[in-house]
Design an enzyme around this catalytic site. Structure first.
Site, PDB file in Angstrom:
ATOM      1  N   SER A 187      -9.177  16.861 -16.416  1.00 10.75           N
ATOM      2  CA  SER A 187     -10.431  16.114 -16.538  1.00 10.75           C
ATOM      3  C   SER A 187     -10.170  14.629 -16.278  1.00 10.75           C
ATOM      4  CB  SER A 187     -11.034  16.361 -17.918  1.00 10.75           C
ATOM      5  OG  SER A 187     -12.381  15.936 -17.973  1.00 10.75           O
ATOM      6  N   ASP A 232     -15.958  26.479 -14.484  1.00  5.96           N
ATOM      7  CA  ASP A 232     -16.154  25.055 -14.761  1.00  5.96           C
ATOM      8  C   ASP A 232     -17.299  24.525 -13.911  1.00  5.96           C
ATOM      9  OD1 ASP A 232     -15.994  22.347 -15.235  1.00  5.96           O
ATOM     10  OD2 ASP A 232     -13.896  22.134 -14.653  1.00  5.96           O
ATOM     11  N   HIS A 272     -15.302  24.220 -18.546  1.00  7.40           N
ATOM     12  CA  HIS A 272     -14.447  23.059 -18.301  1.00  7.40           C
ATOM     13  C   HIS A 272     -13.263  22.995 -19.263  1.00  7.40           C
ATOM     14  CE1 HIS A 272     -13.305  19.118 -16.932  1.00  7.40           C
ATOM     15  NE2 HIS A 272     -13.443  18.604 -18.136  1.00  7.40           N
ATOM     16  N   ASP A 273     -13.453  23.437 -20.495  1.00  6.45           N
ATOM     17  CA  ASP A 273     -12.388  23.390 -21.492  1.00  6.45           C
ATOM     18  C   ASP A 273     -11.233  24.344 -21.198  1.00  6.45           C
ATOM     19  OD1 ASP A 273     -13.273  21.361 -23.071  1.00  6.45           O
ATOM     20  OD2 ASP A 273     -14.062  22.618 -24.683  1.00  6.45           O
ATOM     21  N   ARG A 287     -22.094  13.252 -28.193  1.00 11.82           N
ATOM     22  CA  ARG A 287     -21.094  14.328 -28.216  1.00 11.82           C
ATOM     23  C   ARG A 287     -21.747  15.688 -27.986  1.00 11.82           C
ATOM     24  NH1 ARG A 287     -15.923  15.714 -27.149  1.00 11.82           N
ATOM     25  NH2 ARG A 287     -15.144  17.309 -28.560  1.00 11.82           N
TER      26      ARG A 287
END
Length: 367
Positions: free
Chosen positions: A153, A311, A344-345, A221
């Site tokens: 990232s 992702d 994405h994680d 967040r």
């Protein structure tokens, strides 16, 4: 604490380095860098790997800070004895970016002029500035050439920047779940988060001390966290289920989960830093097409680029664009797209295929 195959108990260190001139002409003084190291630097100093963190990460990449810690560092799955970044072979360095809030120079550090935290008076920092600060740390540790720089990232952006800012100081570069520049959509998500912070009654032009804009940061967040997961993973984890707790908070389990993520985030991050770091992300741009090829031309290292099928924040198409430009500028590059469902994680989570890919790249430098 599970210390099996762990680097064990580690301590974050902070060093004051010579003043740093930022890309916008500002002088960052003093320059403080928080960092951790794992493993032993070889006599030839040729086994050092720099790990670069993502937006909300920090210097604590592996191991535990105390015996009572329940969670290890953010990339403990891959950093440690016998792991991909094998600390019996490599000397691994992880530092907090400048502009962050975990010990390196940033909005929470004290201004030598006012004697108070910089807050929003802290100068703008870019990805290039973050890398320049890391270069100062590496030099302080007596290392001239890094065996590898790796990150996912935002960490991947730093790794790319290393390859062109200091081409003679880097042998290998690993870029995971990243991009050469943000798209309008990626900027848009960050802008919503920043506006949530700016709209908080406690924002006070970023000069808060005790009463910080917690609600705004929590909302930022929540928005960001949505982009880190995939639709399939959220459907599998939450579906349309009701929350276990108070329905006044949310009618759905996924809403309750996001509220928890936002509320827990404000206890470990700073609103000003969130704005600074997301702006650094949005302003990072190596270009596209021929412009990107030209930007990557100075690089001399080998590259490994990894993307993830699920992702949608930094989709595989953006990784392939990096690969295409590296190939066009005659660089040695390996590309892998991993089939995942975590979004994405994915690069942060345990994955044997990712372990094998990272290990294979690092252990076969001649290929």
């Amino acid at each position: 604490m599970n210390v099996k195959k762990s680097v064990g108990i580690v301590q974050t260190q902070t060093v004051q380095l010579p003043d740093l001139r930022l890309g916008n002409g500002s002088i960052l003084s003093p320059l403080l860098i928080a960092y951790e190291t794992y493993g032993v630097l070889s006599e030839k100093k040729d086994n050092a790997i720099l790990i670069c963190h993502a937006l909300s990460g920090d210097a604590h990449a592996a191991g535990f800070h105390s015996e009572s810690d329940k969670r290890p560092g953010w990339w403990d799955e891959y950093v440690g004895p016998g792991k991909a970044f094998d600390t019996t072979k490599y000397f691994v360095i992880s530092s907090n970016v400048i502009g962050g809030c975990k010990g390196s120079s940033g909005p929470l550090t004290t201004s030598p002029v006012s004697g108070k935290p910089f807050g929003s008076s802290f100068p703008f920092v870019s990805i290039e500035d973050m890398v320049a600060a890391q270069k100062s740390l590496v030099a302080h540790l007596g290392i001239d050439v890094l065996f590898c720089v790796a990150g996912g990232s935002m960490g991947g952006m730093q790794a790319l920047q290393w390859s062109i800012s200091y081409p003679d100081c880097l042998r290998n570069c690993i870029v995971l779940a990243s991009t050469a520049e943000h798209s309008a959509m990626q900027i848009a998500f960050n802008e919503v988060g920043r506006q949530a912070i700016l709209s908080d009654p406690n924002w006070n032009n970023g000069l808060y001390e005790e009463n910080s804009p917690r609600k705004g940061l929590a909302l930022a967040r929540m928005v960001g966290h949505i982009t880190y997961l995939s639709d399939d993973k959220m459907r599998e984890k939450f579906g349309r289920n009701a929350p276990r707790g108070n329905l006044l908070n949310s009618d759905f389990a996924v809403g309750s989960y996001l509220i928890y993520q936002g509320e827990s985030f404000v206890d470990r991050f700073d609103a000003n830093s969130y704005i600074y770091v997301t702006k650094a992300l949005d302003h990072f741009s190596l270009g596209k097409g021929k412009e990107l090829t030209a930007a990557l031309k100075p690089a001399k290292c080998r590259f490994l680029v990894v993307s993830y099928s699920s992702d949608w924040l930094y989709p595989p198409s953006q990784s392939r664009e990096i690969v295409k430009s590296l190939e066009a500028s005659d660089k040695r590059v390996f590309y892998v797209e991993l089939n995942t469902k975590e979004g994405h994680d994915s690069f942060l989570l345990a994955n044997q295929k990712q372990e094998d890919v990272l290990r294979g790249f690092l252990e076969n430098p001649a290929t």
